[in-house]
Design a protein around this motif. Structure first.
Motif, PDB file in Angstrom:
ATOM      1  N   ALA A  47      38.075 -47.565  56.541  1.00 45.64           N
ATOM      2  CA  ALA A  47      38.698 -46.704  57.551  1.00 45.64           C
ATOM      3  C   ALA A  47      38.461 -47.308  58.935  1.00 45.64           C
ATOM      4  CB  ALA A  47      38.129 -45.295  57.466  1.00 45.64           C
ATOM      5  N   GLU A  48      39.524 -47.543  59.651  1.00 47.69           N
ATOM      6  CA  GLU A  48      39.450 -48.249  60.940  1.00 47.69           C
ATOM      7  C   GLU A  48      38.474 -47.585  61.920  1.00 47.69           C
ATOM      8  OE1 GLU A  48      42.436 -49.604  64.516  1.00 47.69           O
ATOM      9  OE2 GLU A  48      43.264 -49.334  62.509  1.00 47.69           O
ATOM     10  N   ALA A  49      38.535 -46.268  62.005  1.00 50.30           N
ATOM     11  CA  ALA A  49      37.657 -45.555  62.949  1.00 50.30           C
ATOM     12  C   ALA A  49      36.189 -45.732  62.559  1.00 50.30           C
ATOM     13  CB  ALA A  49      38.008 -44.070  63.000  1.00 50.30           C
ATOM     14  N   GLU A  50      35.912 -45.692  61.272  1.00 51.56           N
ATOM     15  CA  GLU A  50      34.534 -45.851  60.793  1.00 51.56           C
ATOM     16  C   GLU A  50      34.036 -47.284  61.008  1.00 51.56           C
ATOM     17  OE1 GLU A  50      30.920 -44.471  59.020  1.00 51.56           O
ATOM     18  OE2 GLU A  50      32.555 -43.544  60.100  1.00 51.56           O
ATOM     19  N   VAL A  51      34.888 -48.267  60.759  1.00 57.34           N
ATOM     20  CA  VAL A  51      34.535 -49.675  60.996  1.00 57.34           C
ATOM     21  C   VAL A  51      34.231 -49.879  62.472  1.00 57.34           C
ATOM     22  CG1 VAL A  51      35.415 -52.049  61.006  1.00 57.34           C
ATOM     23  CG2 VAL A  51      35.786 -50.595  59.008  1.00 57.34           C
ATOM     24  N   LYS A  52      35.065 -49.315  63.352  1.00 58.08           N
ATOM     25  CA  LYS A  52      34.840 -49.428  64.791  1.00 58.08           C
ATOM     26  C   LYS A  52      33.509 -48.809  65.180  1.00 58.08           C
ATOM     27  CE  LYS A  52      36.845 -48.151  69.285  1.00 58.08           C
ATOM     28  NZ  LYS A  52      35.574 -48.269  69.898  1.00 58.08           N
ATOM     29  N   ARG A  53      33.211 -47.634  64.638  1.00 56.49           N
ATOM     30  CA  ARG A  53      31.947 -46.960  64.940  1.00 56.49           C
ATOM     31  C   ARG A  53      30.759 -47.809  64.498  1.00 56.49           C
ATOM     32  NH1 ARG A  53      28.074 -44.328  62.628  1.00 56.49           N
ATOM     33  NH2 ARG A  53      28.996 -44.326  60.565  1.00 56.49           N
ATOM     34  N   LEU A  54      30.833 -48.361  63.306  1.00 52.11           N
ATOM     35  CA  LEU A  54      29.739 -49.188  62.786  1.00 52.11           C
ATOM     36  C   LEU A  54      29.557 -50.460  63.610  1.00 52.11           C
ATOM     37  CD1 LEU A  54      30.457 -48.707  58.992  1.00 52.11           C
ATOM     38  CD2 LEU A  54      28.417 -47.895  60.224  1.00 52.11           C
ATOM     39  N   LEU A  55      30.658 -51.080  64.014  1.00 57.45           N
ATOM     40  CA  LEU A  55      30.561 -52.280  64.839  1.00 57.45           C
ATOM     41  C   LEU A  55      29.979 -51.953  66.213  1.00 57.45           C
ATOM     42  CD1 LEU A  55      33.883 -54.073  63.887  1.00 57.45           C
ATOM     43  CD2 LEU A  55      31.551 -54.801  63.321  1.00 57.45           C
ATOM     44  N   ASP A  56      30.377 -50.817  66.773  1.00 55.70           N
ATOM     45  CA  ASP A  56      29.802 -50.384  68.053  1.00 55.70           C
ATOM     46  C   ASP A  56      28.296 -50.164  67.918  1.00 55.70           C
ATOM     47  OD1 ASP A  56      32.214 -50.506  69.384  1.00 55.70           O
ATOM     48  OD2 ASP A  56      32.613 -48.345  69.265  1.00 55.70           O
ATOM     49  N   GLU A  57      27.876 -49.538  66.816  1.00 56.29           N
ATOM     50  CA  GLU A  57      26.439 -49.329  66.575  1.00 56.29           C
ATOM     51  C   GLU A  57      25.698 -50.654  66.462  1.00 56.29           C
ATOM     52  OE1 GLU A  57      25.757 -46.794  63.207  1.00 56.29           O
ATOM     53  OE2 GLU A  57      26.628 -45.044  64.203  1.00 56.29           O
ATOM     54  N   ALA A  58      26.297 -51.613  65.790  1.00 56.66           N
ATOM     55  CA  ALA A  58      25.667 -52.933  65.642  1.00 56.66           C
ATOM     56  C   ALA A  58      25.524 -53.615  67.001  1.00 56.66           C
ATOM     57  CB  ALA A  58      26.482 -53.806  64.685  1.00 56.66           C
ATOM     58  N   ARG A  59      26.560 -53.514  67.842  1.00 57.84           N
ATOM     59  CA  ARG A  59      26.479 -54.107  69.174  1.00 57.84           C
ATOM     60  C   ARG A  59      25.406 -53.421  70.023  1.00 57.84           C
ATOM     61  NH1 ARG A  59      31.365 -53.993  67.956  1.00 57.84           N
ATOM     62  NH2 ARG A  59      33.290 -54.536  68.753  1.00 57.84           N
ATOM     63  N   GLN A  60      25.354 -52.108  69.929  1.00 54.07           N
ATOM     64  CA  GLN A  60      24.332 -51.360  70.675  1.00 54.07           C
ATOM     65  C   GLN A  60      22.935 -51.728  70.195  1.00 54.07           C
ATOM     66  OE1 GLN A  60      25.331 -47.207  70.320  1.00 54.07           O
ATOM     67  NE2 GLN A  60      27.264 -47.462  71.407  1.00 54.07           N
ATOM     68  N   ALA A  61      22.758 -51.887  68.893  1.00 48.46           N
ATOM     69  CA  ALA A  61      21.451 -52.263  68.351  1.00 48.46           C
ATOM     70  C   ALA A  61      21.050 -53.650  68.839  1.00 48.46           C
ATOM     71  CB  ALA A  61      21.484 -52.222  66.821  1.00 48.46           C
ATOM     72  N   SER A  62      21.990 -54.575  68.852  1.00 47.36           N
ATOM     73  CA  SER A  62      21.713 -55.926  69.333  1.00 47.36           C
ATOM     74  C   SER A  62      21.304 -55.897  70.804  1.00 47.36           C
ATOM     75  CB  SER A  62      22.958 -56.799  69.143  1.00 47.36           C
ATOM     76  OG  SER A  62      22.705 -58.100  69.588  1.00 47.36           O
ATOM     77  N   HIS A  63      22.022 -55.120  71.606  1.00 50.66           N
ATOM     78  CA  HIS A  63      21.702 -54.988  73.029  1.00 50.66           C
ATOM     79  C   HIS A  63      20.320 -54.369  73.204  1.00 50.66           C
ATOM     80  CE1 HIS A  63      21.760 -53.199  77.075  1.00 50.66           C
ATOM     81  NE2 HIS A  63      22.478 -54.258  77.379  1.00 50.66           N
ATOM     82  N   PHE A  64      20.029 -53.331  72.437  1.00 50.81           N
ATOM     83  CA  PHE A  64      18.736 -52.654  72.533  1.00 50.81           C
ATOM     84  C   PHE A  64      17.597 -53.613  72.179  1.00 50.81           C
ATOM     85  CE2 PHE A  64      15.199 -50.181  70.943  1.00 50.81           C
ATOM     86  CZ  PHE A  64      15.040 -49.219  71.935  1.00 50.81           C
ATOM     87  N   ILE A  65      17.745 -54.332  71.084  1.00 50.57           N
ATOM     88  CA  ILE A  65      16.699 -55.272  70.657  1.00 50.57           C
ATOM     89  C   ILE A  65      16.466 -56.334  71.724  1.00 50.57           C
ATOM     90  CG2 ILE A  65      16.141 -57.084  68.981  1.00 50.57           C
ATOM     91  CD1 ILE A  65      17.654 -55.291  66.892  1.00 50.57           C
ATOM     92  N   THR A  66      17.552 -56.850  72.287  1.00 49.91           N
ATOM     93  CA  THR A  66      17.454 -57.916  73.278  1.00 49.91           C
ATOM     94  C   THR A  66      16.889 -57.446  74.610  1.00 49.91           C
ATOM     95  OG1 THR A  66      19.318 -59.061  72.279  1.00 49.91           O
ATOM     96  CG2 THR A  66      18.774 -59.671  74.523  1.00 49.91           C
ATOM     97  N   HIS A  67      17.288 -56.261  75.064  1.00 55.47           N
ATOM     98  CA  HIS A  67      16.977 -55.822  76.415  1.00 55.47           C
ATOM     99  C   HIS A  67      15.867 -54.786  76.529  1.00 55.47           C
ATOM    100  CE1 HIS A  67      20.988 -57.577  76.774  1.00 55.47           C
ATOM    101  NE2 HIS A  67      20.555 -57.966  77.960  1.00 55.47           N
ATOM    102  N   MET A  68      15.535 -54.110  75.444  1.00 56.50           N
ATOM    103  CA  MET A  68      14.592 -53.006  75.554  1.00 56.50           C
ATOM    104  C   MET A  68      13.287 -53.210  74.778  1.00 56.50           C
ATOM    105  SD  MET A  68      16.238 -51.215  77.663  1.00 56.50           S
ATOM    106  CE  MET A  68      15.326 -49.702  77.743  1.00 56.50           C
ATOM    107  N   ILE A  69      13.205 -54.228  73.960  1.00 53.41           N
ATOM    108  CA  ILE A  69      11.990 -54.459  73.179  1.00 53.41           C
ATOM    109  C   ILE A  69      11.285 -55.705  73.688  1.00 53.41           C
ATOM    110  CG2 ILE A  69      11.040 -55.002  70.903  1.00 53.41           C
ATOM    111  CD1 ILE A  69      13.328 -53.398  69.681  1.00 53.41           C
ATOM    112  N   VAL A  70      10.008 -55.551  73.976  1.00 51.27           N
ATOM    113  CA  VAL A  70       9.163 -56.670  74.377  1.00 51.27           C
ATOM    114  C   VAL A  70       7.916 -56.601  73.508  1.00 51.27           C
ATOM    115  CG1 VAL A  70       7.849 -57.736  76.239  1.00 51.27           C
ATOM    116  CG2 VAL A  70       9.951 -56.530  76.762  1.00 51.27           C
ATOM    117  N   GLN A  71       7.578 -57.698  72.884  1.00 51.12           N
ATOM    118  CA  GLN A  71       6.374 -57.704  72.074  1.00 51.12           C
ATOM    119  C   GLN A  71       5.165 -58.076  72.916  1.00 51.12           C
ATOM    120  OE1 GLN A  71       7.069 -60.068  68.430  1.00 51.12           O
ATOM    121  NE2 GLN A  71       6.466 -58.152  67.482  1.00 51.12           N
ATOM    122  N   ALA A  72       4.117 -57.293  72.735  1.00 53.89           N
ATOM    123  CA  ALA A  72       2.847 -57.631  73.379  1.00 53.89           C
ATOM    124  C   ALA A  72       2.138 -58.646  72.503  1.00 53.89           C
ATOM    125  CB  ALA A  72       2.002 -56.380  73.548  1.00 53.89           C
TER     126      ALA A  72
END
Length: 106
Positions: A47-72
């Motif tokens: 389903a196109e809408a569901e695929v779009k939602r999942l891809l958006d979530e993947a992009r958001q997760a990638s952004h979050f991991i890159t910009h919001m997580i720092v390992q001590a």
């Protein structure tokens, strides 16, 4: 999920985890396994809408991991933990709960 866009999102997530968790073998293997599991779970979504939602979530997760997580990392000289944010973290607010700092430093 299918297609080049899903593959691109998958690779972006793997790159984000490799950069963020460099040197942490456990986090690298666990995050790669989790990313793979999630993409496999959604392989049949058409389903196109569901695929779009999942891809958006993947992009958001990638952004979050890159910009919001720092390992001590534990300092070999002081025994304390050192956090070194990179340019990707500019403007982000870094918060470490005080109870974690106390429990890690004792």
């Amino acid at each position: 999920m299918g297609g080049a866009e899903a593959l691109g999102a998958y690779r972006a997530l793997l790159r984000a985890t490799r950069k963020t968790f460099a040197g942490d073998t456990l986090m690298l293997s666990e995050s790669a396994a989790e990313i793979r599991r999630r993409f496999e779970e959604n392989r049949g979504v058409t389903a196109e809408a569901e695929v779009k939602r999942l891809l958006d979530e993947a992009r958001q997760a990638s952004h979050f991991i890159t910009h919001m997580i720092v390992q001590a990392k534990r300092s070999s000289t002081t025994g304390g933990y050192v956090v070194r944010p990179s340019k990707e973290h500019a403007g982000a607010t870094l918060e470490i709960p005080s109870e974690e700092i106390l429990s890690k430093s004792t």
